[in-house]
Write a protein that holds these residues in place. Structure first.
Motif, PDB file in Angstrom:
ATOM      1  N   MET A 241      74.341   0.313 -29.172  1.00  0.00           N
ATOM      2  CA  MET A 241      74.632  -1.102 -29.383  1.00  0.00           C
ATOM      3  C   MET A 241      74.007  -1.610 -30.676  1.00  0.00           C
ATOM      4  O   MET A 241      72.842  -1.395 -30.939  1.00  0.00           O
TER       5      MET A 241
ATOM      6  N   PHE B  89      68.021  -8.705 -15.504  1.00  0.00           N
ATOM      7  CA  PHE B  89      69.084  -8.420 -14.540  1.00  0.00           C
ATOM      8  C   PHE B  89      69.320  -9.588 -13.608  1.00  0.00           C
ATOM      9  O   PHE B  89      70.454  -9.958 -13.333  1.00  0.00           O
TER      10      PHE B  89
ATOM     11  N   LEU C 262      69.349  -8.141 -23.865  1.00  0.00           N
ATOM     12  CA  LEU C 262      70.531  -7.328 -23.566  1.00  0.00           C
ATOM     13  C   LEU C 262      70.403  -5.954 -24.217  1.00  0.00           C
ATOM     14  O   LEU C 262      70.820  -4.945 -23.668  1.00  0.00           O
ATOM     15  N   LYS C 263      69.796  -5.950 -25.384  1.00  0.00           N
ATOM     16  CA  LYS C 263      69.587  -4.671 -26.060  1.00  0.00           C
ATOM     17  C   LYS C 263      68.543  -3.842 -25.329  1.00  0.00           C
ATOM     18  O   LYS C 263      68.593  -2.624 -25.327  1.00  0.00           O
TER      19      LYS C 263
ATOM     20  N   LEU D 273      62.754  -6.288 -17.480  1.00  0.00           N
ATOM     21  CA  LEU D 273      64.126  -5.879 -17.213  1.00  0.00           C
ATOM     22  C   LEU D 273      64.658  -6.508 -15.944  1.00  0.00           C
ATOM     23  O   LEU D 273      65.798  -6.950 -15.895  1.00  0.00           O
ATOM     24  N   SER D 274      63.820  -6.591 -14.920  1.00  0.00           N
ATOM     25  CA  SER D 274      64.355  -7.160 -13.689  1.00  0.00           C
ATOM     26  C   SER D 274      64.601  -8.658 -13.850  1.00  0.00           C
ATOM     27  O   SER D 274      65.517  -9.201 -13.250  1.00  0.00           O
TER      28      SER D 274
ATOM     29  N   ILE E 109      68.231  -3.635 -22.162  1.00  0.00           N
ATOM     30  CA  ILE E 109      68.902  -2.937 -21.060  1.00  0.00           C
ATOM     31  C   ILE E 109      69.504  -1.645 -21.583  1.00  0.00           C
ATOM     32  O   ILE E 109      69.375  -0.575 -20.991  1.00  0.00           O
ATOM     33  N   ASP E 110      70.137  -1.760 -22.730  1.00  0.00           N
ATOM     34  CA  ASP E 110      70.754  -0.603 -23.341  1.00  0.00           C
ATOM     35  C   ASP E 110      69.705   0.462 -23.652  1.00  0.00           C
ATOM     36  O   ASP E 110      69.899   1.654 -23.421  1.00  0.00           O
TER      37      ASP E 110
ATOM     38  N   TRP F  11      66.935   0.866 -22.200  1.00  0.00           N
ATOM     39  CA  TRP F  11      66.429   1.405 -20.952  1.00  0.00           C
ATOM     40  C   TRP F  11      67.269   2.594 -20.485  1.00  0.00           C
ATOM     41  O   TRP F  11      66.765   3.613 -20.037  1.00  0.00           O
ATOM     42  N   MET F  12      68.602   2.456 -20.630  1.00  0.00           N
ATOM     43  CA  MET F  12      69.499   3.552 -20.280  1.00  0.00           C
ATOM     44  C   MET F  12      69.179   4.783 -21.125  1.00  0.00           C
ATOM     45  O   MET F  12      69.162   5.902 -20.636  1.00  0.00           O
TER      46      MET F  12
ATOM     47  N   SER G 277      59.386  -2.927 -16.590  1.00  0.00           N
ATOM     48  CA  SER G 277      60.428  -3.121 -15.592  1.00  0.00           C
ATOM     49  C   SER G 277      60.440  -4.564 -15.099  1.00  0.00           C
ATOM     50  O   SER G 277      61.456  -5.054 -14.636  1.00  0.00           O
TER      51      SER G 277
ATOM     52  N   TYR H 296      66.121   6.441 -19.985  1.00  0.00           N
ATOM     53  CA  TYR H 296      66.363   7.175 -18.758  1.00  0.00           C
ATOM     54  C   TYR H 296      66.896   8.578 -19.064  1.00  0.00           C
ATOM     55  O   TYR H 296      66.491   9.559 -18.466  1.00  0.00           O
TER      56      TYR H 296
ATOM     57  N   MET I  95      66.335  -4.562  -9.810  1.00  0.00           N
ATOM     58  CA  MET I  95      66.696  -3.486 -10.718  1.00  0.00           C
ATOM     59  C   MET I  95      67.808  -2.655 -10.093  1.00  0.00           C
ATOM     60  O   MET I  95      67.844  -2.489  -8.883  1.00  0.00           O
TER      61      MET I  95
END
Lengths: 116, 168
Positions: free
Chosen positions: B149, A10, A77-78, A6-7, A80-81, A83-84, A3, A87, B107
């Motif tokens: 993606m 972001f 960027l990938k 990721l942060s 982030i994807d 990560w979704m 994370s 989730y 986040m």
């Protein structure tokens, strides 16, 4: 999944100038002065943004060339994807366990109910 | 699982999961309402919830930690209950946090709505996660999550171009 990473991504993407820099880089390597030009920004200001992008691994800067051109590095960027997607998997795995747990609870409560 | 099929839908910033549980809504709702219950099922098996503090009331907080298989793998989360309507509905905000409960502001936060509906002696649960996030995430999700993606620079190019237009 990290994370922290990721942060970083972001927070690097949260700024419109930095997003615009990334957009410019999609057409190929650029030097810092190429990048500074459309933004009407000083070199130090652009350099600051580049450092943030570099730290978030969204760009790479050549170490050899004198002008240290910047290159896009789209991997985060990938992430982030991804990560979704993780989730979603998180919920599915949890609900599988909830399903089992509810069965356990109900077989237990049948026993307990006898005593209540 | 048999007939307890799961439906998953992703649209833009929303993740919707529906599932039928073979238990009454009161019990499914209860499974959400305390650490003692949640520690049995919250998180994947490999990432069990090992720490949990909860104040289950509207405005109350839930602070928890999931630990992974490798040493040092841990993920702290903090939730704030917005609406508790037993046994039909539960709404909470979920954030990444540290072990002291400080929310990680960078986040995206998530707004999660769980609805429990009686369904022929069983419970139809619907969990909707709305990613409350910077514009950026919305775009990334629109671009990627639905179709998966690819590494295609064309799409990245298109996406960034779009972002640039929107921001100028």
């Amino acid at each position: 999944m990290s994370s922290d990473q990721l942060s970083n991504t972001f927070s690097a993407l949260a700024d419109p100038t930095r997003r615009a820099i990334l957009a410019k880089l999609t057409t190929g390597e650029k030097t810092v002065s190429d990048l500074a030009e459309p933004f009407d920004m000083t070199m130090p200001a652009i350099t600051k943004h580049l450092k943030v992008l570099e730290k978030a691994h969204l760009i790479e800067r050549s170490k050899q060339a004198q002008y240290r051109p910047c290159k896009l590095h789209p991997e985060p960027l990938k992430d982030i994807d991804e990560w979704m997607e993780q989730y979603r998997q998180f919920f599915e795995a949890s609900f599988d366990r909830l399903d089992d747990y509810l069965q356990q609870l109900q077989s237990k409560s049948e026993d307990i109910n006898g005593n209540e | 699982m048999g007939m307890n099929k799961m439906n998953v839908e992703t649209k833009e910033r929303e993740l919707i999961i529906e599932r039928i549980f073979d238990a009454p809504p009161e019990l499914v709702f209860e499974a959400y309402s305390s650490c003692n219950h949640l520690k049995h099922w919250w998180g994947p098996k490999e990432w069990p919830m090992e720490e949990c503090e909860m104040d289950f009331r509207e405005g109350g907080k839930w602070h928890y930690c999931l630990r992974g298989p490798n040493e040092g793998d841990e993920s702290w989360g903090k939730a704030i209950y917005k609406e508790i309507d037993k046994p039909g509905k539960l709404v909470y905000e979920d954030y990444f946090s540290d072990k002291d409960g400080n929310i990680n502001e960078e986040m995206p936060g998530m707004l999660i709505t769980v609805v429990f509906i009686e369904h022929g002696g069983k419970t139809k649960l619907s969990s909707t996660t709305l990613f409350d996030s910077p514009e950026t995430l919305k775009k990334v999700v629109e671009m990627g999550a639905v179709e998966g993606m690819t590494s295609s620079l064309d799409r990245l190019d298109e996406y960034l171009a779009q972002l640039t237009t929107n921001n100028q």
